[in-house]
Design a protein around this motif. Structure first.
Motif, PDB file in Angstrom:
ATOM      1  N   ALA A   1       7.990  -9.847  -0.494  1.00 40.89           N
ATOM      2  CA  ALA A   1       6.765  -9.170  -0.092  1.00 40.89           C
ATOM      3  C   ALA A   1       6.156  -8.337  -1.215  1.00 40.89           C
ATOM      4  O   ALA A   1       5.024  -7.889  -1.122  1.00 40.89           O
ATOM      5  CB  ALA A   1       7.045  -8.272   1.110  1.00 40.89           C
TER       6      ALA A   1
ATOM      7  N   LEU B   1       7.587  -5.495  -2.339  1.00 45.16           N
ATOM      8  CA  LEU B   1       7.889  -4.078  -2.118  1.00 45.16           C
ATOM      9  C   LEU B   1       9.010  -3.599  -3.033  1.00 45.16           C
ATOM     10  O   LEU B   1       9.310  -2.417  -3.082  1.00 45.16           O
ATOM     11  CB  LEU B   1       8.278  -3.845  -0.655  1.00 45.16           C
ATOM     12  CG  LEU B   1       7.167  -4.109   0.360  1.00 45.16           C
ATOM     13  CD1 LEU B   1       7.691  -4.016   1.780  1.00 45.16           C
ATOM     14  CD2 LEU B   1       6.013  -3.134   0.160  1.00 45.16           C
TER      15      LEU B   1
ATOM     16  N   TYR C   1      -1.646 -11.408  -0.285  1.00 44.97           N
ATOM     17  CA  TYR C   1      -1.540 -10.702   0.993  1.00 44.97           C
ATOM     18  C   TYR C   1      -2.212 -11.460   2.128  1.00 44.97           C
ATOM     19  O   TYR C   1      -1.959 -11.215   3.289  1.00 44.97           O
ATOM     20  CB  TYR C   1      -2.136  -9.301   0.876  1.00 44.97           C
ATOM     21  CG  TYR C   1      -1.384  -8.419  -0.077  1.00 44.97           C
ATOM     22  CD1 TYR C   1      -0.008  -8.253   0.060  1.00 44.97           C
ATOM     23  CD2 TYR C   1      -2.029  -7.770  -1.116  1.00 44.97           C
ATOM     24  CE1 TYR C   1       0.692  -7.461  -0.814  1.00 44.97           C
ATOM     25  CE2 TYR C   1      -1.332  -6.959  -1.996  1.00 44.97           C
ATOM     26  CZ  TYR C   1       0.036  -6.813  -1.845  1.00 44.97           C
ATOM     27  OH  TYR C   1       0.726  -6.021  -2.717  1.00 44.97           O
TER      28      TYR C   1
ATOM     29  N   GLN D   1       2.584 -11.936   5.114  1.00 39.79           N
ATOM     30  CA  GLN D   1       2.603 -10.645   5.786  1.00 39.79           C
ATOM     31  C   GLN D   1       4.004 -10.392   6.333  1.00 39.79           C
ATOM     32  O   GLN D   1       4.821 -11.304   6.404  1.00 39.79           O
ATOM     33  CB  GLN D   1       1.577 -10.598   6.916  1.00 39.79           C
ATOM     34  CG  GLN D   1       0.142 -10.350   6.436  1.00 39.79           C
ATOM     35  CD  GLN D   1      -0.022  -8.993   5.784  1.00 39.79           C
ATOM     36  OE1 GLN D   1       0.576  -8.005   6.205  1.00 39.79           O
ATOM     37  NE2 GLN D   1      -0.835  -8.939   4.734  1.00 39.79           N
TER      38      GLN D   1
ATOM     39  N   LEU E   1       4.535   2.273  12.173  1.00 41.75           N
ATOM     40  CA  LEU E   1       3.149   2.608  12.491  1.00 41.75           C
ATOM     41  C   LEU E   1       2.882   4.051  12.069  1.00 41.75           C
ATOM     42  O   LEU E   1       3.684   4.939  12.342  1.00 41.75           O
ATOM     43  CB  LEU E   1       2.883   2.466  13.990  1.00 41.75           C
ATOM     44  CG  LEU E   1       2.959   1.056  14.570  1.00 41.75           C
ATOM     45  CD1 LEU E   1       2.663   1.093  16.057  1.00 41.75           C
ATOM     46  CD2 LEU E   1       1.993   0.133  13.869  1.00 41.75           C
TER      47      LEU E   1
ATOM     48  N   HIS F   1      -2.453   7.364  13.155  1.00 45.67           N
ATOM     49  CA  HIS F   1      -3.487   6.334  13.232  1.00 45.67           C
ATOM     50  C   HIS F   1      -3.427   5.638  14.591  1.00 45.67           C
ATOM     51  O   HIS F   1      -2.370   5.211  15.030  1.00 45.67           O
ATOM     52  CB  HIS F   1      -3.293   5.292  12.128  1.00 45.67           C
ATOM     53  CG  HIS F   1      -3.677   5.794  10.774  1.00 45.67           C
ATOM     54  ND1 HIS F   1      -3.571   5.035   9.632  1.00 45.67           N
ATOM     55  CD2 HIS F   1      -4.181   6.976  10.367  1.00 45.67           C
ATOM     56  CE1 HIS F   1      -3.991   5.731   8.588  1.00 45.67           C
ATOM     57  NE2 HIS F   1      -4.351   6.919   9.012  1.00 45.67           N
TER      58      HIS F   1
ATOM     59  N   ASP G   1      -6.613   1.155  16.957  1.00 45.24           N
ATOM     60  CA  ASP G   1      -7.918   0.772  16.432  1.00 45.24           C
ATOM     61  C   ASP G   1      -8.001   0.995  14.916  1.00 45.24           C
ATOM     62  O   ASP G   1      -8.411   0.114  14.167  1.00 45.24           O
ATOM     63  CB  ASP G   1      -8.981   1.604  17.151  1.00 45.24           C
ATOM     64  CG  ASP G   1     -10.380   1.321  16.646  1.00 45.24           C
ATOM     65  OD1 ASP G   1     -10.787   0.150  16.741  1.00 45.24           O
ATOM     66  OD2 ASP G   1     -11.045   2.245  16.164  1.00 45.24           O
ATOM     67  N   THR G   2      -7.553   2.165  14.477  1.00 37.56           N
ATOM     68  CA  THR G   2      -7.590   2.473  13.047  1.00 37.56           C
ATOM     69  C   THR G   2      -6.732   1.490  12.259  1.00 37.56           C
ATOM     70  O   THR G   2      -7.157   0.970  11.216  1.00 37.56           O
ATOM     71  CB  THR G   2      -7.055   3.900  12.800  1.00 37.56           C
ATOM     72  OG1 THR G   2      -7.603   4.766  13.770  1.00 37.56           O
ATOM     73  CG2 THR G   2      -7.409   4.373  11.421  1.00 37.56           C
TER      74      THR G   2
ATOM     75  N   GLU H   1      -8.451  -1.149   9.710  1.00 35.14           N
ATOM     76  CA  GLU H   1      -8.146  -1.029   8.287  1.00 35.14           C
ATOM     77  C   GLU H   1      -7.616  -2.353   7.742  1.00 35.14           C
ATOM     78  O   GLU H   1      -8.044  -2.820   6.686  1.00 35.14           O
ATOM     79  CB  GLU H   1      -7.130   0.080   8.048  1.00 35.14           C
ATOM     80  CG  GLU H   1      -6.769   0.185   6.570  1.00 35.14           C
ATOM     81  CD  GLU H   1      -5.927   1.397   6.245  1.00 35.14           C
ATOM     82  OE1 GLU H   1      -5.025   1.713   7.027  1.00 35.14           O
ATOM     83  OE2 GLU H   1      -6.187   2.022   5.198  1.00 35.14           O
ATOM     84  N   ALA H   2      -6.688  -2.947   8.494  1.00 28.42           N
ATOM     85  CA  ALA H   2      -6.119  -4.217   8.034  1.00 28.42           C
ATOM     86  C   ALA H   2      -7.210  -5.274   7.879  1.00 28.42           C
ATOM     87  O   ALA H   2      -7.266  -5.991   6.872  1.00 28.42           O
ATOM     88  CB  ALA H   2      -5.056  -4.699   9.026  1.00 28.42           C
TER      89      ALA H   2
ATOM     90  N   LEU I   1      -9.573  -4.403   4.911  1.00 32.70           N
ATOM     91  CA  LEU I   1      -8.993  -4.653   3.594  1.00 32.70           C
ATOM     92  C   LEU I   1      -8.999  -6.138   3.251  1.00 32.70           C
ATOM     93  O   LEU I   1      -9.007  -6.506   2.081  1.00 32.70           O
ATOM     94  CB  LEU I   1      -7.552  -4.124   3.551  1.00 32.70           C
ATOM     95  CG  LEU I   1      -7.435  -2.621   3.340  1.00 32.70           C
ATOM     96  CD1 LEU I   1      -6.030  -2.148   3.662  1.00 32.70           C
ATOM     97  CD2 LEU I   1      -7.806  -2.245   1.923  1.00 32.70           C
ATOM     98  N   GLN I   2      -8.969  -6.981   4.269  1.00 36.34           N
ATOM     99  CA  GLN I   2      -9.022  -8.418   3.996  1.00 36.34           C
ATOM    100  C   GLN I   2     -10.458  -8.903   3.908  1.00 36.34           C
ATOM    101  O   GLN I   2     -10.711 -10.113   3.830  1.00 36.34           O
ATOM    102  CB  GLN I   2      -8.289  -9.195   5.092  1.00 36.34           C
ATOM    103  CG  GLN I   2      -6.817  -8.854   5.203  1.00 36.34           C
ATOM    104  CD  GLN I   2      -6.056  -9.149   3.928  1.00 36.34           C
ATOM    105  OE1 GLN I   2      -6.456  -9.999   3.139  1.00 36.34           O
ATOM    106  NE2 GLN I   2      -4.979  -8.425   3.697  1.00 36.34           N
TER     107      GLN I   2
ATOM    108  N   ARG J   1      -1.102  -6.372  13.440  1.00 39.19           N
ATOM    109  CA  ARG J   1      -1.517  -5.943  12.111  1.00 39.19           C
ATOM    110  C   ARG J   1      -1.178  -7.008  11.073  1.00 39.19           C
ATOM    111  O   ARG J   1      -1.979  -7.315  10.193  1.00 39.19           O
ATOM    112  CB  ARG J   1      -0.821  -4.624  11.757  1.00 39.19           C
ATOM    113  CG  ARG J   1      -1.010  -4.234  10.308  1.00 39.19           C
ATOM    114  CD  ARG J   1      -0.359  -2.929   9.996  1.00 39.19           C
ATOM    115  NE  ARG J   1       1.094  -2.981  10.217  1.00 39.19           N
ATOM    116  CZ  ARG J   1       1.878  -1.928  10.246  1.00 39.19           C
ATOM    117  NH1 ARG J   1       1.376  -0.729  10.090  1.00 39.19           N
ATOM    118  NH2 ARG J   1       3.174  -2.065  10.445  1.00 39.19           N
ATOM    119  N   ALA J   2       0.030  -7.574  11.204  1.00 39.38           N
ATOM    120  CA  ALA J   2       0.421  -8.609  10.250  1.00 39.38           C
ATOM    121  C   ALA J   2      -0.467  -9.839  10.399  1.00 39.38           C
ATOM    122  O   ALA J   2      -0.805 -10.501   9.415  1.00 39.38           O
ATOM    123  CB  ALA J   2       1.880  -8.981  10.450  1.00 39.38           C
TER     124      ALA J   2
END
Lengths: 245, 289, 308
Positions: free
Chosen positions: A52, A54, A79, A83, A93, A97, A100-101, A105-106, A109-110, A152-153
């Protein structure tokens, strides 16, 4: 989809260097579901984190979708392909947040548009209704949190999903729900899974093939059918199978 | 099960919350003899809270009430903290989930076991030391002299849990409450720790309350199993009878586990029903009373 | 996992406490209301809050509340003890102490407010950047912080004011410049624990850059503990400001700054205790109020306290 060859991962610098993964090699075909099993400290999660991006300190080869990944920098295309879902939904999490946030955001960002509609769709995909959209993590149960983490992923519409013990922090009945969800999502979106788990039964349920790890090395790679029959070629595999039966 | 060590009747644990009172445990009753009793449930079922209530570890503003909570015929409900502390350790002990959090990080293992023993049994350091070594031997630690001198961070999880058990059993309690004692351990170590605990409990004729979320583990390891849901006991079974469970919740729990020997496409999902919370229950307090 | 359909009109309280907010606004207001309920449960903190609201009220309406002008001298009636005419007595120039205290609350609030705004922001910025970037950036920023921390606060503030010239603006600046290092430390420590959290890793996997991680993910978590810390430090800031005033390096006469007022009363402290004692009492009450408020805020904002 994913090819790993000669992968070493370590932490720290000599003389305190700890080799977490030694000479790992396996490959996962498109649409396949691959499991990594082993006990704590066997290096299974470390492999996932190196894939990933990280963890920086690795050497060897990691190919995603036929292209080698850069050791340190991953671009947006990466990315969009890969994921990850983390083990502990209570830690993955952001406490301040709302759902919704997190999802906007995810998506943002994409570079995706039409965020409102997509959030609704994502929540439906993971079996949460619209009513969950404005909740904060503390208003969700463990299973619901994990669903949000999966949503999110999925926001990036990835093709390879890395699952790091996605159900080990959940109750068994919730585990069943999440495992079913993962099976459904794979079928619907044509996803490739690499799943880390210490639970052979869970891996047996989700995966087609698996690698057994011990002390940072891959001991053996086998099919789930072989696992079901208890046919490990290695002593350690057989030990694991009897211990978890 | 000749006489009961612990009698619990209508145990309730209540916490005040913004939306009124939250009932964590709602009228739990059971008897514990010299047996191994499993308490199984999912998170929020009140299983851990039951254990804590027995030990007097529910902190205010939580409230514990019961019609009866007796240890060997003597009421231990809401005892003053001083007396409760004396009771804990000497007559009832508890093993928690993660040894890392239950052991004092700045004391050597040996000192901790010795302290635990002397606190309840008194005696000189030499006797305590003797006892500590004996206990470490009993939990099958190979080199007890060396382990006595180590600090908790220097031992592995399985070793830590064995040390915890040694410490808790040093004062010869009558009852051991083990709250998810093996959940933090790897499968291969798990069996070992369990069998050590099992052996000790049997040899000393103690009562064991084994709290766990893992039905299969409990059924293998206990004599009798209580299944808890939403703060109540919904079913009591002999462990050998687990697969004949009658309550739909128990059945649901069993079938929702993926199994290597019986692959299915989709796992059956537990449909929780409102009636499980408050519906009529037919529960005998114990098989033989 | 079911959405509860609204079958009857909810009370406002239910709407706010709902576990299933329908809109962004409801979610936000609900979170604020929850915090308020926690805060309200702390009686002492409410007491502190009431005092501070009174202080702000006093500062805003000072000209209307003060019985006399804070500057009106009356040499014939100097050093009068508290009486019906002068509730808190008069000072060496015959000025009404109550009026001066009321007007002085404006200065106190200005100093406290400005310092409380500047210092934590500098601290937050430096601390989070240091903690998040690590490596040499961390080293450099933290050594600078150490240098500031190595001097006693008041001495450093004195040096700044001495260099910049005594005035109330410079006093504020000096206090702010000396107050930030502890916040930087705190923010860095928080950042270090947060930066390896799974949700940061997850955001990174979404492609979030370092700036976004810092501002959107790390700051919101650091800010709450900073606010608590600031509220608790307020008392110290008021005292430092008063200290500067006392030494003649803050507000200049005839401004009714509380510290300067104590300094004025020092000469008469044995015979005319009220001249120094009244502003001292005011400082004490306001400091206490801020401390109580800080305690209450900790209940609300400290993530460790925020369990189910």
């Amino acid at each position: 989809m994913l090819t790993i060859d000669n992968l070493d991962v370590w932490f720290g610098d000599p003389p305190d260097r700890v080799d977490a993964v030694k000479n790992a090699a396996f490959s996962v075909a498109k649409g396949e579901s691959f499991g990594l099993v082993g006990e704590s400290g066997s290096g299974k999660s470390t492999i996932l984190r190196a894939v990933a991006g990280l963890i920086d300190s690795w050497s060897g080869r990691i190919d995603v979708d036929g292209r080698p990944v850069h050791a340190r920098r991953r671009d947006r295309a990466f990315y969009k392909t890969v994921q990850m879902v983390f083990q502990d939904p209570y830690a993955s999490l952001h406490p301040r947040h709302s759902v919704d946030t997190v999802l906007s955001e995810a998506l943002g960002l994409q570079g995706m548009g039409d965020i409102d509609r997509r959030i609704t769709k994502l929540l439906e995909d993971v079996g949460l209704g619209k009513g969950f959209r404005f909740r904060y993590p503390h208003q969700l149960s463990g299973g619901q949190r994990q669903r949000v983490a999966i949503a999110r992923a999925l926001a990036a519409e990835p093709r390879l999903l890395l699952l790091d013990e996605p159900t080990s922090a959940l109750d068994v009945s919730v585990q069943a729900e999440i495992l079913n969800l993962l099976v459904d999502l794979r079928a619907e979106h044509g996803l490739t899974y690499v799943m880390v788990s210490h639970d052979l039964a869970v891996v047996g349920h989700i995966c087609d093939r698996l690698a057994v790890m011990q002390h940072g090395r891959i001991v053996e790679i086998m099919s789930v059918e072989a696992l079901r029959k208890g046919e490990g070629t290695q002593e350690y595999t057989r030990h694991l199978i009897t211990a978890s039966a | 099960m000749t006489q009961s060590l612990l009698q619990v009747r209508n145990l309730r644990v209540t916490f005040p919350s913004r939306q009124g009172e939250f009932h964590a445990v709602r009228g739990v009753s059971f008897d514990l003899g010299r047996e191994r009793l499993g308490v199984v449930g999912e998170s929020g079922s009140g299983k851990s809270m039951t254990g804590r209530a027995i030990l007097g570890l529910v902190r205010p503003p939580g409230r514990v009430t019961a019609d009866r909570l007796e240890l060997d015929g003597e009421s231990i409900l809401n005892l003053p903290e001083r007396r409760m502390r004396k009771l804990r350790g000497s007559r009832i002990s508890m093993v928690m989930q993660d040894p890392k959090f239950s052991l004092n990080p700045v004391m050597t293992v040996g000192d901790q076991i010795m302290e635990a023993y002397r606190l309840h049994a008194g005696g000189s350091r030499d006797i305590a030391r003797q006892k500590a070594l004996e206990m470490l031997n009993a939990v099958q630690i190979r080199d007890p002299e060396r382990v006595m001198k180590t600090y908790p961070h220097e031992v592995s999880g399985g070793m830590g849990q064995r040390i915890m058990i040694a410490m808790m059993l040093a004062p010869d309690p009558q009852i051991l409450i083990a709250d998810e004692p093996t959940s933090a351990l790897d499968v291969s170590v798990r069996g070992e720790v369990l069998s050590i605990m099992d052996g000790l409990v049997r040899d000393r004729g103690m009562g064991l309350i084994f709290i766990s979320h893992d039905l299969n583990l409990v059924s293998k390891f206990c004599d009798r199993v209580l299944i808890m849901y939403a703060g109540r006991i919904v079913e009591t079974l002999a462990a050998s009878d687990l697969h004949n469970a009658r309550h739909p919740y128990t059945q649901g729990l069993l079938s929702s586990l993926p199994r290597l020997d019986a692959p299915v496409k989709r796992l059956p999902v537990l449909q929780r029903e409102e009636s499980w919370r408050d519906g009529e229950l037919q529960i005998k307090l114990s098989g033989k009373i | 996992m079911s959405e509860s359909p609204i079958t009857r009109p909810q009370s406002r309280r239910e709407w706010l406490l709902s576990d299933a907010p329908q809109t962004r606004r409801q979610a936000r207001l609900g979170a604020i209301y929850q915090g308020w309920l926690t805060f309200r449960a702390n009686k002492l903190a409410m007491f502190g809050l009431i005092i501070l609201i009174l202080l702000i009220f006093m500062a805003v309406f000072a000209p209307w509340l003060a019985p006399q002008s804070p500057f009106a001298q009356n040499l014939a009636g100097r050093l009068q003890p508290p009486s019906a005419e002068h509730w808190l007595g008069t000072d060496a120039l015959g000025r009404d102490i109550l009026s001066r205290l009321i007007h002085g609350s404006r200065i106190t609030l200005f100093i406290v407010g400005t310092v409380a705004l500047i210092a934590p922001i500098i601290g937050l910025f430096i601390g989070t950047v240091a903690g998040f970037a690590g490596g040499w950036v961390d080293q450099v920023l933290m050594r600078i912080t150490d240098i500031f921390l190595a001097f006693p606060k008041l001495i450093l503030a004195l040096a700044f004011v001495a260099a910049l010239g005594p005035s109330i603006g410079n006093a504020v600046l000096a206090l702010a410049l000396t107050a930030w290092p502890p916040y930087a430390r705190l923010a860095r420590a928080e950042t270090l624990t947060i930066r390896h959290a799974d949700y940061i890793a997850a955001a990174r996997l979404q492609g979030a850059g370092p700036l976004r991680l810092l501002i959107r993910h790390i700051w919101p978590l650091c800010i709450s503990s900073l606010i608590v810390r600031v509220a608790l430090d307020m008392a110290g800031i008021i005292l430092s400001a008063a200290g500067l005033g006392f030494l003649g390096l803050g507000a200049q006469p005839p401004m009714p700054e509380w510290g300067a007022m104590i300094s004025d009363g020092r000469v008469y402290i044995l015979d005319h205790w009220w001249v120094a004692a009244m502003p001292g009492l005011a400082i004490f009450i306001v400091s206490l109020a801020f401390n109580l408020l800080g305690d209450g805020l900790r209940d609300v904002l400290d993530p460790k306290g925020a369990k189910e």
